[in-house]
Write a protein that holds these residues in place. Structure first.
Motif, short mmCIF file in Angstrom:
data_model
loop_
_atom_site.label_atom_id
_atom_site.label_comp_id
_atom_site.label_asym_id
_atom_site.label_seq_id
_atom_site.Cartn_x
_atom_site.Cartn_y
_atom_site.Cartn_z
N HIS A 1 8.16 -36.40 -14.36
CA HIS A 1 7.62 -37.06 -14.55
C HIS A 1 6.44 -35.86 -14.17
O HIS A 1 6.80 -35.04 -12.73
N ARG A 2 4.73 -36.11 -14.43
CA ARG A 2 4.14 -35.06 -13.46
C ARG A 2 4.76 -33.37 -13.92
O ARG A 2 4.55 -32.79 -12.56
N HIS A 3 5.29 -33.03 -15.06
CA HIS A 3 5.14 -31.44 -14.51
C HIS A 3 3.98 -30.62 -14.31
O HIS A 3 3.29 -30.97 -15.11
N PRO A 4 4.33 -29.97 -13.78
CA PRO A 4 3.76 -29.14 -12.97
C PRO A 4 2.60 -27.97 -14.69
O PRO A 4 1.44 -27.75 -14.27
N ARG A 5 3.42 -27.50 -14.79
CA ARG A 5 2.96 -26.66 -16.63
C ARG A 5 2.46 -27.86 -17.03
O ARG A 5 1.64 -27.08 -17.73
N VAL A 6 2.64 -29.26 -17.81
CA VAL A 6 1.98 -29.86 -18.27
C VAL A 6 0.56 -30.05 -17.52
O VAL A 6 -0.11 -30.87 -18.13
N LEU A 7 0.49 -30.72 -15.97
CA LEU A 7 -0.73 -30.59 -15.66
C LEU A 7 -1.39 -29.85 -15.61
O LEU A 7 -3.22 -30.31 -15.58
N THR A 8 -1.07 -28.58 -15.71
CA THR A 8 -1.54 -27.44 -15.51
C THR A 8 -2.82 -27.37 -16.64
O THR A 8 -4.05 -27.67 -17.08
N ALA A 9 -2.48 -27.60 -17.90
CA ALA A 9 -2.29 -27.76 -19.24
C ALA A 9 -3.59 -28.92 -19.20
O ALA A 9 -4.78 -28.76 -20.23
N ILE A 10 -3.08 -29.67 -19.02
CA ILE A 10 -4.50 -30.64 -18.88
C ILE A 10 -5.38 -30.36 -17.83
O ILE A 10 -6.60 -30.67 -18.79
N GLN A 11 -5.30 -30.04 -17.14
CA GLN A 11 -6.37 -30.02 -16.28
C GLN A 11 -7.33 -29.01 -16.98
O GLN A 11 -8.74 -28.84 -16.48
N THR A 12 -7.00 -27.92 -17.65
CA THR A 12 -7.10 -27.00 -18.47
C THR A 12 -8.05 -26.82 -19.26
O THR A 12 -9.26 -27.07 -19.66
N GLN A 13 -7.64 -28.08 -20.37
CA GLN A 13 -8.08 -28.31 -21.06
C GLN A 13 -9.25 -29.60 -20.63
O GLN A 13 -10.00 -29.76 -21.44
N LEU A 14 -9.44 -30.40 -19.80
CA LEU A 14 -10.23 -31.41 -19.51
C LEU A 14 -11.61 -30.40 -18.74
O LEU A 14 -12.44 -31.01 -19.43
#
Length: 393
Positions: free
Chosen positions: A53-66
């Motif tokens: 849950h909430r893997h850091p690389r996935v979160l970073t990609a989401i935040q960057t795309q936002l």
């Protein structure tokens, strides 16, 4: 009203007795309730959270795309970097001729798209599916379901569906020149984890080629490393005409896809144009998350560790109440022989902070499908709780 009351008042029900586990937050292998109690997740949201849950690389990609853009236009018109980069990385890691990707929102939508594609490409109407397979709940996907106790209330569904037994080679004669496609799970999941045996998939591939039917492999639940390879079908020496993906694809974000050759996929764009469309399929944020998810799986040793972790579960799960443990990597079914025993184990484990589940077409087995990041210590902890539960049966 508190959240539990609001849940009961306003969320449409899917069963008479929902689990009602209230989640406050999640991290890695664990879910946490409002009181701070940690729950070790042994089902990964039904094979979704392969990286936890909430893997850091996935979160970073989401935040960057936002910070770039969200929805732009109905899928397929604009050139959007997260989509094209994800499609390329998928194609790079799939055998020829699986090179053309159609992004959708879920597994059932991938199934629906593939069914339309097969009918359009072959000009045939019949689709063959396997008994006790699950491909989704929309009306087309539900038409593929057998037994019909889960669909009877919604009949009539699609005509032209035939059902055969999985792993039955003589049943392959049911596939004929009238068949547009055969759709099977590479490993039957909801029947309680049934891998193919005796070169079944090779024989199925040969029969489909012989009669001109498309072979559609459903890896919605077993893809993205769960069975010990990025895609399960590579372990069986076959290549499908169409591949279905979803669940673990997005690292926790909703996304799915059906993948085929460019020659086959081209038919959806002509006679008529817009033969298959979707508003939110390939959403940029979901594609960014899926790209980071896939890159992480490729960059780490999680997939390579699956077989050893599978073996450790087998080593530890020995008890007189266990009839059998079936597995395909970290998709496992612990057969207890009755639904009563399964529910008692699930409820005891939940009280001890361990989340497990059962199967749609096999109520005699406990589902074990943890995130691939589970450690040896966590496997030992989980198996210890399961054995305690079995002692109390």
């Amino acid at each position: 009203m508190n959240p539990r009351q609001l849940f009961l008042q306003h969320l449409a029900p899917t069963s008479p007795s929902p689990l009602m586990l209230e989640i406050e937050r999640a991290e890695g292998m664990y879910l946490y309730d409002p009181a701070g109690k940690a729950y070790l997740d042994l089902i990964a949201g039904i094979s979704v959270s392969n990286l936890g849950h909430r893997h850091p690389r996935v979160l970073t990609a989401i935040q960057t795309q936002l910070d770039r853009y969200l929805h732009t236009l109905v899928y397929g018109e604009y050139v959007l970097d997260p989509q094209v980069q994800l499609a390329k990385l998928l194609a790079d890691n799939l055998p020829d001729p699986l090179e053309s990707v159609y992004f959708v929102n879920s597994g059932t939508e991938a199934t629906e798209g593939a069914m339309k594609l097969a009918k359009r490409y072959t000009g045939r109407a019949e689709i063959v599916a396997c008994k006790r397979a699950y491909h989704g709940s929309t009306q087309g996907a539900a038409s593929l379901m057998w037994p019909k106790e889960f669909t009877q209330a919604y009949h009539p569904l699609l005509p032209g569906i035939r059902h055969i037994e999985f792993n039955c080679t003589w049943c392959l004669q049911e596939i004929t020149e009238n068949t547009a496609a055969v759709i099977v799970e590479t490993v039957q999941a909801e029947w309680g984890v049934r891998p193919p045996v005796n070169d079944y998939l090779k024989k199925l591939r040969e029969r489909c080629t012989e009669v001109g039917a498309l072979l559609i492999l459903d890896e919605i639940q077993v893809g993205f490393g769960r069975t010990g390879s990025l895609f399960a079908f590579v372990q069986y020496g076959v290549v499908p005409d169409v591949l279905l993906l979803a669940k673990a694809m997005g690292g926790g974000m909703p996304i799915g896809a059906f993948v085929s050759s460019k020659a086959i996929m081209q038919v959806l764009s002509e006679n008529p144009i817009l033969g298959h469309i979707t508003t939110f399929g390939g959403h940029p944020v979901c594609c960014a998350a899926a790209l980071a998810n896939l890159q992480t799986l490729l960059d780490t040793s999680y997939i390579a560790e699956v077989k050893a972790k599978e073996a450790l579960f087998h080593q530890l799960l020995h008890h007189p109440k266990i009839r059998e443990v079936r597995s395909a990597g970290l998709l496992m079914a612990m057969d207890l022989g009755s639904f009563d025993a399964v529910m008692k184990v699930i409820q005891y484990c939940l009280a001890q902070g361990l989340i497990s589940d059962w199967f749609l077409f096999n109520t005699e087995s406990v589902r074990i499908a943890p995130p691939l990041i589970i450690t040896e210590a966590e496997i030992k902890q989980a198996c210890g709780v399961i054995l305690e539960a079995l002692d109390k049966l």
